[in-house]
Design a protein around this motif. Structure first.
Motif: not given
Length: 380
Positions: A298-299, A315-325, A354-361
């Motif tokens: 789901k992440l 920890p693993e979800m936090e790492r992704i969320v922070k690393e990719f903003d 949302k723009a960061q999700s788009d950039k990282s998708a």
């Protein structure tokens, strides 16, 4: 089904789940289906065209005597007799005269069966998914009656695989440390979906939680969280799981006008459907090792849906969320803490995330995993 008679490598994928509902196994099938001749073993066919299937039937519920006999065998360390039930033996007998170029064993339960079907030139990939020796460690019954079997399989079978994979760095390192086998990381990233972020309104922030629910996952906290948020925030729940538990959640949510329950959509439609929302939320209580280090589908679906994200400090979800903003992380796993994190999300911040999700998708899609997976099975 032998490699000698077929141009495409004969491949067996063992996943003792409902294959048509198992995203990880389905990705394996779809990655291989063009260049490999595939047979699956599972509780249901995958539904993927051109894939042969051998049905595996769940063992019937044990009688009181059967449960006592199993417990006695656990304490006697008679693990092989526990593992080789009628259903697994039946599958082996049906396949023992086949020769496969590649066998993929999904989860520890499939591994001894895969090893027994392996020939000298067969390549065996063990996809552990998560960390099986601590799967339901919060349960005393599980620790007494299932953990010893899982540990036995890990000790005696993991090193017999040519390749081993799992979902995240922490679990890979733990397997390597305890069972002396290098594990490659294939995350649960979903396929890339070509979308744009939806518009975020000033006066309404639409939250979405989707996926499986259970008491152990403490899904009720998503509802409790709404006590701390004003009516600008709308919580949308798209749930699968035990009907009685979902009904109990609906009763819990009844006093709230800003909570909606939505019918589930197919796995490959999730990203497109959730694109209409603003923030994907997920708080998974660290009740066991795998929950603590979860990096779930789901992440990645939130990212493909081009959402801002709010998670608890797994920890693993936090790492992704922070690393990719991609969003914000709550201070702890309480409902109030999740609400406090969500309150920091202004319209402008949501648009940015949302723009960061788009950039990282693209980078966080299954494409990178596909390339790595195909390289592992072809070059090893």
């Amino acid at each position: 089904m032998t490699a000698k008679n077929d141009k495409k490598p004969a491949t067996l994928i063992i996943c003792l789940t409902e294959l048509h509902k198992d995203p990880r196994a389905l990705r394996q099938i779809n990655w291989l289906k063009g260049d490999y001749q595939i047979m699956t073993v599972g509780l249901s066919p995958s539904g993927v065209e051109g894939v042969n299937h051998l049905q595996y039937n769940s063992p019937p519920s044990a009688s009181v005597f059967g449960k006592i006999k199993r417990a006695a065998r656990i304490f006697a360390r008679d693990y092989e007799r526990i593992y080789w039930n009628t259903e697994k033996t039946t599958v082996f007998e049906k396949l023992k005269n086949n020769t496969f170029d590649l066998i993929i064993a999904n989860d520890v339960e499939a591994l001894p069966l895969a090893v027994k079907l392996k020939r000298n030139k067969t390549k065996l990939l063990f996809d552990a998914h998560e960390y099986s020796p601590l799967e339901f460690e919060e349960s005393l019954r599980w620790r007494l009656l299932q953990k010893p079997l899982n540990e036995y399989i890990c000790v005696n079978y993991i090193t017999r695989a040519d390749i081993a994979t799992t979902v995240c760095q922490t679990i890979a390192e733990t397997y390597q440390q305890n069972f002396h086998k290098k594990f490659e990381i294939i995350t649960n990233a979903t396929d890339f979906v070509d979308l744009q972020p939806s518009e975020t309104k000033q006066n309404k922030i639409r939250l979405i939680y989707h996926g499986g629910v259970s008491i152990g996952r403490q899904t009720d906290k998503q509802i409790e969280m709404m006590r701390y948020l004003d009516e600008r925030f709308e919580l949308n729940l798209m749930l699968v799981g035990q009907d009685s538990y979902i009904e109990s959640l609906k009763k819990l949510a009844a006093p709230f006008k800003n909570i909606r329950f939505l019918p589930p959509v197919k796995t490959n439609e999730i990203a497109n459907f959730i694109n209409q929302f603003d923030v994907g939320i997920y708080s998974l209580a660290p009740t066991n090792f795998n929950n603590k280090y979860a990096l779930p589908n789901k992440l990645f679906e939130f990212i493909q849906g081009r959402l801002a994200i709010c998670v608890a400090p797994s920890p693993e979800m936090e790492r992704i969320v922070k690393e990719f903003d991609l969003g914000v992380v709550a201070q702890d796993f309480s409902a109030e803490s999740m609400a406090q994190a969500i309150k920091t999300l202004t319209t402008e911040k949501i648009r940015h995330f949302k723009a960061q999700s788009d950039k990282s998708a693209r980078e966080l899609s299954a494409e990178r995993n596909r390339e790595k997976f195909l390289r592992l099975v072809s070059n090893h």
